[in-house]
Design a protein around this motif. Sequence first.
Motif: not given
Length: 121
Positions: A11, A40, A87, A89-90, A116, A118-120
Motif C-alpha cells: 500500500l 487493475a 490511484p 496505478d492500483t 499487489q 494499491p494506491v490510496s
Amino acid sequence: QVQVVESGGGLVQAGGFLRLSCAASGNIFRISDMAWYRQAPGKQREFVARTTNGGTTTYADSAKGRFTMSRDNTKNTVYLQMTRLAPEDTAVYYCIAVVRYRDSGPFYLHWGQGTQVPVSS
C-alpha cells in the motif's frame, strides 16, 4: 523449470513511490526480454515497461516520466521504480521473462505470480 518472482508491492499513498523487483531463477541459459505488465481490478492486463538483454527499454505512455525500469543481468533481475503514484496505478503488477534453456534453443515466456500495488487517494 524457471521461477519468476516479484516483490516490493504494498500500500502506498498517492504521490508516493515504490520499487518493485523481479528475479528469474532455475533452468536458465539466457534471458532475452523482461517486462512488467499490470492488471487493475475489472480491467485487462496491460503493458507497462520492457527491457531487452542489451538494455533497451520501452514504456507505456502511462509510465513515461514516472516509472523507470532497470536490469541487473548478473542477477537475472529487473526493477521497476515507480514515482508520483496515483490511484489509477492500483493494480497487480506482473513480471515476465523470456528464457532460453540451452544454447540455440527456443525462447519461452514465463510469468510471475504478481505483486499487489494499491494506491490510496
